[in-house]
Design a protein around this motif. Structure first.
Motif, PDB file in Angstrom:
ATOM      1  N   LYS A   1      17.259  -1.954  51.566  1.00  0.00           N
ATOM      2  CA  LYS A   1      18.006  -1.873  50.312  1.00  0.00           C
ATOM      3  C   LYS A   1      19.190  -0.933  50.511  1.00  0.00           C
ATOM      4  O   LYS A   1      19.061   0.125  51.130  1.00  0.00           O
ATOM      5  CB  LYS A   1      17.104  -1.357  49.186  1.00  0.00           C
ATOM      6  N   PRO A   2      20.348  -1.321  49.967  1.00  0.00           N
ATOM      7  CA  PRO A   2      21.526  -0.464  50.117  1.00  0.00           C
ATOM      8  C   PRO A   2      21.366   0.850  49.345  1.00  0.00           C
ATOM      9  O   PRO A   2      20.753   0.884  48.284  1.00  0.00           O
ATOM     10  CB  PRO A   2      22.663  -1.301  49.532  1.00  0.00           C
ATOM     11  N   ALA A   3      21.944   1.894  49.921  1.00  0.00           N
ATOM     12  CA  ALA A   3      21.772   3.223  49.340  1.00  0.00           C
ATOM     13  C   ALA A   3      22.883   3.579  48.353  1.00  0.00           C
ATOM     14  O   ALA A   3      22.628   4.125  47.295  1.00  0.00           O
ATOM     15  CB  ALA A   3      21.712   4.257  50.452  1.00  0.00           C
ATOM     16  N   THR A   4      24.138   3.275  48.704  1.00  0.00           N
ATOM     17  CA  THR A   4      25.245   3.676  47.836  1.00  0.00           C
ATOM     18  C   THR A   4      25.493   2.643  46.757  1.00  0.00           C
ATOM     19  O   THR A   4      25.071   1.487  46.851  1.00  0.00           O
ATOM     20  CB  THR A   4      26.536   3.863  48.659  1.00  0.00           C
ATOM     21  N   LYS A   5      26.252   3.057  45.740  1.00  0.00           N
ATOM     22  CA  LYS A   5      26.547   2.188  44.605  1.00  0.00           C
ATOM     23  C   LYS A   5      27.424   1.012  45.038  1.00  0.00           C
ATOM     24  O   LYS A   5      27.206  -0.136  44.641  1.00  0.00           O
ATOM     25  CB  LYS A   5      27.244   3.011  43.518  1.00  0.00           C
ATOM     26  N   ALA A   6      28.408   1.283  45.890  1.00  0.00           N
ATOM     27  CA  ALA A   6      29.321   0.234  46.365  1.00  0.00           C
ATOM     28  C   ALA A   6      28.560  -0.795  47.204  1.00  0.00           C
ATOM     29  O   ALA A   6      28.785  -2.010  47.078  1.00  0.00           O
ATOM     30  CB  ALA A   6      30.440   0.858  47.180  1.00  0.00           C
ATOM     31  N   ALA A   7      27.630  -0.300  48.021  1.00  0.00           N
ATOM     32  CA  ALA A   7      26.843  -1.201  48.866  1.00  0.00           C
ATOM     33  C   ALA A   7      25.931  -2.077  48.008  1.00  0.00           C
ATOM     34  O   ALA A   7      25.752  -3.272  48.290  1.00  0.00           O
ATOM     35  CB  ALA A   7      26.022  -0.406  49.869  1.00  0.00           C
ATOM     36  N   LYS A   8      25.368  -1.490  46.941  1.00  0.00           N
ATOM     37  CA  LYS A   8      24.506  -2.265  46.034  1.00  0.00           C
ATOM     38  C   LYS A   8      25.299  -3.377  45.364  1.00  0.00           C
ATOM     39  O   LYS A   8      24.839  -4.508  45.234  1.00  0.00           O
ATOM     40  CB  LYS A   8      23.904  -1.348  44.966  1.00  0.00           C
TER      41      LYS A   8
END
Length: 185
Positions: free
Chosen positions: A117-124
């Motif tokens: 699962k992506p960690a940062t907001k942009a990655a999400k």
């Protein structure tokens, strides 16, 4: 026949039935004394350890070896029970115990291969957009297959029971429902 005896609160001597004095304190505790001498000493605030003739003094100064009959619990044994740890149930613990080294390696590899699962907001946000694109693509492909397949021919190609109306009110029915009382519940 054995005789039921009690012991004196002060001197710890045996009190046989029909002997001694029973004193009831204000808090409701019953105190039993062999003689009035023991009663007066106790109520006067004397300590039994300071009176040489009491059993407590003799025990403290090792004048008598009083054998106390204490039963040791030989029958009781502590039972070993396994419990789950926080986050792991008992079944999961047992399953992990029984795993071989090869199975553990395989599990670790499967865990690494699984998408993280992506960690940062942009990655999400990027991850969400990519999944939405894939869903739209699948939906378009499904529609293309549907339109490419030969359409089934019915009566005039109309849908069943539609009557050509789009949305709006249905035909018939009227306004009020029949039966029952039309009031508030």
């Amino acid at each position: 026949m054995p005789v039921k005896t009690t012991s004196c609160v002060f001197s710890e001597e045996k009190i046989y039935p029909g002997h001694g004095v029973e004193f009831v304190r204000r808090d409701g505790k019953k105190l039993q004394f062999v003689t009035c001498k023991t009663r007066h000493l106790f109520l006067g605030g004397r300590k039994a350890l300071n009176q040489r003739w009491t059993k407590s003094w003799r025990r403290a100064h090792k004048k008598e070896s009083i054998l106390r009959s204490v039963k040791k619990n030989k029958g009781k044994k502590t039972l070993k029970s396994e419990r789950g740890i926080e986050g792991l149930s008992l079944q999961e613990l047992i399953r992990r115990k029984e795993l071989t080294a090869e199975q553990r390696k395989k599990e670790k590899q499967d865990k690494k291969a699984a998408p993280k699962k992506p960690a940062t907001k942009a990655a999400k946000k990027a991850d969400l957009n990519s999944r939405l694109r894939e869903l739209r693509k699948k939906k378009r492909e499904a529609e293309e297959k549907k339109s490419a397949a030969p359409a089934k021919k019915g009566k005039g190609g109309q849908k069943k029971g539609g009557g050509g109306q789009k949305g709006g009110k249905k035909k018939g029915g009227g306004g009020k429902k029949k039966g029952g009382k039309g009031g508030k519940k």
